[in-house]
Design a protein around this motif. Structure first.
Motif, PDB file in Angstrom:
ATOM      1  N   UNK A 285      -9.591   2.179 -13.585  1.00 30.06           N
ATOM      2  CA  UNK A 285      -9.523   2.287 -12.134  1.00 30.06           C
ATOM      3  C   UNK A 285     -10.875   2.029 -11.479  1.00 30.06           C
ATOM      4  N   UNK A 286     -11.941   2.409 -12.142  1.00 30.66           N
ATOM      5  CA  UNK A 286     -13.266   2.114 -11.590  1.00 30.66           C
ATOM      6  C   UNK A 286     -13.489   0.608 -11.515  1.00 30.66           C
ATOM      7  N   UNK A 287     -13.057  -0.103 -12.552  1.00 31.77           N
ATOM      8  CA  UNK A 287     -13.202  -1.561 -12.568  1.00 31.77           C
ATOM      9  C   UNK A 287     -12.342  -2.204 -11.490  1.00 31.77           C
ATOM     10  N   UNK A 288     -11.105  -1.740 -11.352  1.00 33.27           N
ATOM     11  CA  UNK A 288     -10.208  -2.309 -10.339  1.00 33.27           C
ATOM     12  C   UNK A 288     -10.735  -2.025  -8.938  1.00 33.27           C
ATOM     13  N   UNK A 289     -11.229  -0.820  -8.715  1.00 31.82           N
ATOM     14  CA  UNK A 289     -11.757  -0.472  -7.394  1.00 31.82           C
ATOM     15  C   UNK A 289     -12.939  -1.353  -7.026  1.00 31.82           C
ATOM     16  N   UNK A 290     -13.792  -1.642  -7.995  1.00 36.64           N
ATOM     17  CA  UNK A 290     -14.922  -2.539  -7.735  1.00 36.64           C
ATOM     18  C   UNK A 290     -14.433  -3.936  -7.370  1.00 36.64           C
ATOM     19  N   UNK A 291     -13.413  -4.393  -8.085  1.00 38.85           N
ATOM     20  CA  UNK A 291     -12.860  -5.708  -7.792  1.00 38.85           C
ATOM     21  C   UNK A 291     -12.220  -5.775  -6.422  1.00 38.85           C
ATOM     22  N   UNK A 292     -11.550  -4.703  -6.036  1.00 36.21           N
ATOM     23  CA  UNK A 292     -10.945  -4.669  -4.710  1.00 36.21           C
ATOM     24  C   UNK A 292     -12.015  -4.640  -3.622  1.00 36.21           C
ATOM     25  N   UNK A 293     -13.035  -3.817  -3.830  1.00 35.03           N
ATOM     26  CA  UNK A 293     -14.105  -3.718  -2.833  1.00 35.03           C
ATOM     27  C   UNK A 293     -14.833  -5.056  -2.691  1.00 35.03           C
ATOM     28  N   UNK A 294     -14.929  -5.804  -3.801  1.00 38.46           N
ATOM     29  CA  UNK A 294     -15.602  -7.101  -3.770  1.00 38.46           C
ATOM     30  C   UNK A 294     -14.691  -8.217  -3.286  1.00 38.46           C
ATOM     31  N   UNK A 295     -13.386  -7.927  -3.198  1.00 35.93           N
ATOM     32  CA  UNK A 295     -12.438  -8.927  -2.739  1.00 35.93           C
ATOM     33  C   UNK A 295     -11.954  -9.876  -3.803  1.00 35.93           C
ATOM     34  N   UNK A 296     -12.272  -9.593  -5.081  1.00 39.38           N
ATOM     35  CA  UNK A 296     -11.854 -10.482  -6.166  1.00 39.38           C
ATOM     36  C   UNK A 296     -10.510 -10.089  -6.771  1.00 39.38           C
ATOM     37  N   UNK A 297     -10.102  -8.834  -6.618  1.00 37.56           N
ATOM     38  CA  UNK A 297      -8.805  -8.365  -7.113  1.00 37.56           C
ATOM     39  C   UNK A 297      -7.979  -7.885  -5.933  1.00 37.56           C
ATOM     40  N   UNK A 298      -7.272  -8.796  -5.339  1.00 40.18           N
ATOM     41  CA  UNK A 298      -6.485  -8.465  -4.155  1.00 40.18           C
ATOM     42  C   UNK A 298      -5.068  -8.999  -4.309  1.00 40.18           C
ATOM     43  N   UNK A 299      -4.166  -8.411  -3.536  1.00 38.08           N
ATOM     44  CA  UNK A 299      -2.767  -8.824  -3.510  1.00 38.08           C
ATOM     45  C   UNK A 299      -2.405  -9.246  -2.097  1.00 38.08           C
ATOM     46  N   UNK A 300      -1.697 -10.367  -1.924  1.00 36.98           N
ATOM     47  CA  UNK A 300      -1.277 -10.758  -0.578  1.00 36.98           C
ATOM     48  C   UNK A 300      -0.375  -9.689   0.054  1.00 36.98           C
ATOM     49  N   UNK A 301      -0.532  -9.499   1.341  1.00 42.70           N
ATOM     50  CA  UNK A 301       0.295  -8.554   2.095  1.00 42.70           C
ATOM     51  C   UNK A 301       1.189  -9.347   3.027  1.00 42.70           C
ATOM     52  N   UNK A 302       2.490  -9.192   2.868  1.00 44.43           N
ATOM     53  CA  UNK A 302       3.440  -9.939   3.689  1.00 44.43           C
ATOM     54  C   UNK A 302       3.643  -9.295   5.050  1.00 44.43           C
ATOM     55  N   UNK A 303       3.690  -7.958   5.072  1.00 42.44           N
ATOM     56  CA  UNK A 303       4.002  -7.284   6.338  1.00 42.44           C
ATOM     57  C   UNK A 303       3.497  -5.846   6.288  1.00 42.44           C
ATOM     58  N   UNK A 304       2.975  -5.387   7.408  1.00 44.30           N
ATOM     59  CA  UNK A 304       2.539  -3.998   7.565  1.00 44.30           C
ATOM     60  C   UNK A 304       3.408  -3.378   8.659  1.00 44.30           C
ATOM     61  N   UNK A 305       4.135  -2.316   8.310  1.00 43.07           N
ATOM     62  CA  UNK A 305       5.152  -1.751   9.196  1.00 43.07           C
ATOM     63  C   UNK A 305       4.851  -0.279   9.444  1.00 43.07           C
TER      64      UNK A 305
END
Length: 335
Positions: A285-305
């Motif tokens: 989770x530490x590795x994933x969080x770093x990737x998310x914060x850096x913008x390298x591990x992201x998922x497309x968001x289709x809709x925010x409701x």
């Protein structure tokens, strides 16, 4: 406060109820109060609401939602390492609620600058992708694996993680429009051809991999899709099933299991938490969080409701052909 409550199993868009519940009391010693901000909707949530997920149905009534991101709103006596205002991922299975008290060790602290929409998806999909890639079969740079549902959130994370490690991926998608997105994520080879014809796909796989052996197959679909993967897998290879998007049980010819020494096994993230150990889980989770914060591990968001429109969110999440995840946001979320 508002919460989604399930009092009967069925179509999520018709079954869920958004109810007013009492606010949680002040947190007890060792507890924290989490104010939810963004709530993720996963296929497993929809299946659970239908009564189709896991070995047994949860007792009614229950609050669903396996994934969210929130903010610490209050801290009980004896809690250290957390402060009011910290951004956390609640490691619980009843996240679709505006506020909840949880044990402090179940509040996983995240970087303060992490994107909240992405952070709401940190617990399930990226950890699943990491565990499927690294904890099932020992793969070396240059090795091949294949996966179906490759344009899903788990599939996209896995493509990115494999590319970082030099592992080749043969990616199967259901429609031509999804091919380019998987390629851009780092997929070595991507195909939407011959998905229901095991013999034809075996030929396609050989062409796309140059005849290299495929040691690992990751199956999110089940049903006949499992057989398609088995036919293209190298002798002695492993299929890991982690989902039943088809709604059908895995089908595989016994010849693969008996004569070709193919292994079929299941994966559930809940078991991985226990089997991997606390250090491995924390490092993941530490590795994933770093990737998310850096913008390298992201998922497309289709809709925010908005959370208040939860029925519409359930309907949107259940539609096929989406290009990203459907998320819900509470009134506490400020964007």
């Amino acid at each position: 406060m508002k919460a989604i409550v399930i009092e009967g199993f069925g179509d999520p868009a018709a079954t869920i109820q958004l109810k007013e519940l009492p606010d949680p009391p002040a947190p007890a010693p060792g507890e924290v109060t989490v104010e939810m901000l963004v709530l993720n909707i996963n296929p497993s949530d929809l299946l659970q609401i239908q009564g189709l997920y896991g070995v047994s149905k949860p007792p009614l009534p229950f609050i669903p939602g396996g994934e969210a991101v929130g903010r610490i709103a209050a801290i009980g006596d004896g809690v250290s390492g957390l402060a009011v205002g910290d951004i956390v991922s609640p490691m619980i299975l009843n996240c679709w609620v505006e506020r909840v008290n949880i044990k402090a060790h179940l509040a996983m602290k995240l970087p303060a600058d992490i994107d909240l929409l992405q952070a709401s998806m940190i617990k399930g999909n990226p950890a699943t992708a990491e565990a499927l890639l690294m904890d099932q079969v020992k793969l070396q740079p240059g090795d091949w694996l294949m996966q179906n549902a490759a344009n899903s959130a788990v599939g996209t994370f896995l493509v990115k993680l494999a590319a970082e490690r030099g592992i080749n991926t043969l990616n199967i998608v259901r429609r031509d429009s999804a091919v380019e997105g998987v390629r851009e994520a780092g997929g070595t080879a991507v195909t939407a051809d011959a998905l229901d014809d095991a013999r034809a796909f075996r030929k396609t796989a050989r062409e796309l991999t140059g005849g290299a052996p495929i040691k690992l197959a990751l199956d999110a679909i089940g049903g006949g899709a499992t057989a398609v993967l088995a036919n293209a897998l190298a002798d002695g290879g492993t299929i890991v099933n982690y989902g039943l998007l088809s709604g059908e049980q895995c089908r595989i010819d016994a010849q693969h299991l008996i004569f070709r020494k193919v292994t079929l096994k299941g994966f559930w993230l809940i078991h991985w938490f226990t089997d991997a150990g606390r250090e491995r889980v924390a490092a993941t989770y530490a590795s994933v969080a770093r990737g998310m914060a850096a913008g390298t591990l992201t998922t497309p968001v289709a809709e925010v409701i908005p959370f208040e429109e939860a029925k519409r969110a359930m309907a949107a999440a259940g539609e096929g052909g989406r290009t990203g995840k459907v998320l819900m946001v509470t009134k506490a979320y400020s964007g």
